[in-house]
Design an enzyme around this catalytic site. Structure first.
Site, PDB file in Angstrom:
ATOM      1  N   CYS A  24       0.866  -1.178   0.000  1.00 37.07           N
ATOM      2  CA  CYS A  24       0.000   0.000   0.000  1.00 37.07           C
ATOM      3  C   CYS A  24       0.906   1.233   0.000  1.00 37.07           C
ATOM      4  CB  CYS A  24      -0.989  -0.018   1.165  1.00 37.07           C
ATOM      5  SG  CYS A  24      -0.263   0.202   2.800  1.00 37.07           S
ATOM      6  N   GLY A  34       1.658   3.860   2.836  1.00 34.03           N
ATOM      7  CA  GLY A  34       2.505   4.106   3.992  1.00 34.03           C
ATOM      8  C   GLY A  34       2.829   2.891   4.832  1.00 34.03           C
ATOM      9  N   ASN A  35       2.228   1.753   4.509  1.00 36.58           N
ATOM     10  CA  ASN A  35       2.428   0.506   5.266  1.00 36.58           C
ATOM     11  C   ASN A  35       2.026   0.680   6.728  1.00 36.58           C
ATOM     12  OD1 ASN A  35       5.115  -1.674   6.270  1.00 36.58           O
ATOM     13  ND2 ASN A  35       3.167  -2.299   5.414  1.00 36.58           N
ATOM     14  N   THR A  36       0.950   1.444   6.935  1.00 42.19           N
ATOM     15  CA  THR A  36       0.444   1.631   8.302  1.00 42.19           C
ATOM     16  C   THR A  36      -1.033   1.268   8.430  1.00 42.19           C
ATOM     17  OG1 THR A  36      -0.087   3.969   7.934  1.00 42.19           O
ATOM     18  CG2 THR A  36       2.108   3.460   8.831  1.00 42.19           C
ATOM     19  N   CYS A  37      -1.727   1.010   7.334  1.00 43.61           N
ATOM     20  CA  CYS A  37      -3.171   0.717   7.392  1.00 43.61           C
ATOM     21  C   CYS A  37      -3.517  -0.557   6.622  1.00 43.61           C
ATOM     22  CB  CYS A  37      -3.990   1.876   6.831  1.00 43.61           C
ATOM     23  SG  CYS A  37      -3.774   3.457   7.635  1.00 43.61           S
ATOM     24  N   ARG A  38      -3.688  -0.409   5.309  1.00 48.14           N
ATOM     25  CA  ARG A  38      -4.215  -1.509   4.494  1.00 48.14           C
ATOM     26  C   ARG A  38      -3.301  -2.731   4.441  1.00 48.14           C
ATOM     27  NH1 ARG A  38      -5.199   2.099  -0.685  1.00 48.14           N
ATOM     28  NH2 ARG A  38      -3.362   3.064   0.272  1.00 48.14           N
ATOM     29  N   ASP A  94      -7.992   3.872   0.743  1.00 50.14           N
ATOM     30  CA  ASP A  94      -7.151   4.138   1.907  1.00 50.14           C
ATOM     31  C   ASP A  94      -7.990   4.763   3.035  1.00 50.14           C
ATOM     32  OD1 ASP A  94      -5.103   4.701   3.662  1.00 50.14           O
ATOM     33  OD2 ASP A  94      -3.925   5.867   2.235  1.00 50.14           O
TER      34      ASP A  94
END
Length: 161
Positions: free
Chosen positions: A7, A9-13, A128
């Site tokens: 994804c 930022g590699n912090t959610c999805r 997102d």
């Protein structure tokens, strides 16, 4: 098999997809499947977003140990299958040389394979939730769960062939 979710930022999805895929691999009896995630615009070492952590926790999972990773040629070399959340992520994967093993997660879940000539537009993208409320994170989680389970069923089917 090594699966990489990508994804922004590699912090959610992608971290939520990673948790879901690990759970599915265990449930489907696939001990040889390893799962990671990365972001096309990720900083190294950022935690998962608060919304992602709360959502995964509500579903008896954890992202407390998650640490973001930027997408890199080394991660693409490691991966056998790269599942991107949106067309821009897929483009970045292709620019780094991983296009032959990459496809949108939604397209893969609907039966397409890496390299298929498919309209890779927003129909298969996972929106997102970053900055949204917990309801938006929950909707994203539900969407990811549907796609990841379908993708892992496809992986199981291919492993049996």
């Amino acid at each position: 098999m090594n699966i990489l979710f990508v994804c922004s930022g590699n912090t959610c999805r992608s971290p939520m997809a990673e948790v879901l895929a690990r759970r599915a691999a265990a449930e489907f009896g696939l001990p040889s499947v390893e799962v990671r995630s990365a972001g096309t615009h990720a900083a190294t070492g950022a935690p998962a977003s608060g919304g992602a952590r709360r959502t995964v926790r509500r579903h008896q999972g954890s992202l407390e140990e998650h640490s973001s990773s930027p997408l890199s040629p080394e991660l693409l070399d490691w991966a056998d299958l790269v599942l991107a959340m949106g067309p821009g992520h897929l483009l970045q994967v292709r620019m780094l040389g991983g296009g032959g093993k990459a496809v949108l997660l939604g397209a893969f879940a609907h039966g397409h394979d890496p390299g298929d000539d498919v309209d890779e537009g927003l129909d298969f993208a996972v929106p997102d939730p970053f900055g949204g409320d917990d309801e938006l994170y929950e909707a994203t989680y539900q969407n990811l769960e549907k796609y990841v389970l379908a993708a892992m069923r496809k992986v199981v089917g291919e492993a049996k062939e």
